[in-house]
Scaffold this motif. Structure first.
Motif, short mmCIF file in Angstrom:
data_model
loop_
_atom_site.label_atom_id
_atom_site.label_comp_id
_atom_site.label_asym_id
_atom_site.label_seq_id
_atom_site.Cartn_x
_atom_site.Cartn_y
_atom_site.Cartn_z
N SER A 1 12.17 37.45 -2.41
CA SER A 1 13.27 38.06 -1.67
C SER A 1 14.30 38.67 -2.63
CB SER A 1 13.96 37.01 -0.80
OG SER A 1 15.20 37.50 -0.31
N CYS B 1 20.28 31.16 9.32
CA CYS B 1 21.44 31.48 8.50
C CYS B 1 22.51 30.39 8.68
CB CYS B 1 21.97 32.83 8.92
SG CYS B 1 23.20 33.53 7.80
N LEU C 1 15.55 34.78 5.24
CA LEU C 1 15.50 35.86 4.26
C LEU C 1 15.38 35.34 2.83
CD1 LEU C 1 18.22 38.30 5.67
CD2 LEU C 1 15.84 37.97 6.39
N ALA D 1 22.29 39.73 4.29
CA ALA D 1 21.42 40.91 4.18
C ALA D 1 22.25 42.13 3.78
CB ALA D 1 20.69 41.16 5.49
N HIS D 2 23.37 42.31 4.44
CA HIS D 2 24.23 43.46 4.15
C HIS D 2 24.72 43.42 2.70
CE1 HIS D 2 27.07 46.68 4.91
NE2 HIS D 2 28.01 45.93 4.37
N GLY E 1 21.51 33.68 4.77
CA GLY E 1 20.34 34.52 4.99
C GLY E 1 19.20 33.79 5.68
N CYS F 1 23.17 40.43 9.74
CA CYS F 1 23.38 39.34 8.78
C CYS F 1 24.22 39.82 7.58
CB CYS F 1 22.02 38.83 8.30
SG CYS F 1 22.11 37.52 7.07
N ILE G 1 19.97 44.81 2.30
CA ILE G 1 18.69 44.59 2.98
C ILE G 1 18.78 45.24 4.36
CG2 ILE G 1 17.21 42.82 4.01
CD1 ILE G 1 18.01 41.01 1.65
N THR H 1 13.67 45.51 6.39
CA THR H 1 13.36 44.48 5.37
C THR H 1 13.72 43.10 5.88
OG1 THR H 1 13.66 46.12 3.63
CG2 THR H 1 13.74 43.81 2.96
N ASN H 2 14.76 42.98 6.68
CA ASN H 2 15.13 41.71 7.30
C ASN H 2 13.94 41.18 8.10
OD1 ASN H 2 16.17 39.78 9.24
ND2 ASN H 2 18.21 40.65 9.02
#
Length: 184
Positions: A84, A41, A78, A122-123, A75, A119, A127, A131-132
């Motif tokens: 994704s 990230c 990710l 992700a948030h 990410g 992350c 996610i 899933t991360n």
């Protein structure tokens, strides 16, 4: 680091540890002899921690200046897999493929997919930690399928409220064998 972990996420991490999907990183598992791409990230407040962690392993293994090429995007791992959820909103695939193509030309054949819990990317895209982890494993699968003869390693960093900074090796094989039993 971003967001604190929920009790549910901490329980999920414990289940990954019990199933030996997440184990403490051991230097010998990180194959940095010929250099590596580190996909992480771009969180500037913590990038130095992640890069320093992998570069530190390289230095302990081989001495001298570590040969670690960072690929840092919101990410990180990710966004490697083109499917994704983040790529549906902001497609990182061209940038990821360009970076990997260039790394292949230089001679890199090993990638470290270094994700982190909490992350913000992700948030933002809703996610879950499940899933991360899945996207970190899928990043490795995508890399190895697209670039034959390559290897990869999945890592997960988190700040545990009681245990502090933790870096886990994620076993892609164990994850794929057990993930359907781990949903939360």
């Amino acid at each position: 680091m971003g967001l604190p972990l929920t009790d549910e996420e901490l329980q999920f991490i414990e289940s990954l540890e019990r199933k030996l999907i997440a184990t403490p990183v051991r230097d010998h598992l990180v194959k940095l002899r010929n250099g590596a791409i580190q996909v992480c990230c771009f969180d500037g407040a913590h990038f130095h921690e992640w890069y320093g962690f992998v570069a530190g392993i390289a230095t302990r293994q081989h001495g001298g200046i570590p040969n670690v090429c960072p690929l840092s995007l919101p990410g990180g791992p990710l966004v490697v897999d083109p499917t994704s959820p983040i790529n549906r909103v902001a497609d990182h695939t061209p940038a990821v493929n360009f970076a990997f193509d260039t790394a292949m030309e230089i001679g890199y054949r090993y990638a470290v997919f270094h994700g982190h819990a909490g992350c913000r990317a992700a948030h933002k895209h809703k996610i879950s930690l499940f899933t991360n982890v899945d996207l970190i494993v899928r990043a490795k699968q995508y890399f190895k399928a697209k670039y034959k003869g390559t290897e990869g390693l999945c890592l997960l960093h988190l700040k545990h409220p009681e245990r502090g900074d933790l870096h886990f090796h994620l076993s892609a094989k164990s994850w794929l064998e057990n993930r359907d039993q781990l949903r939360f």
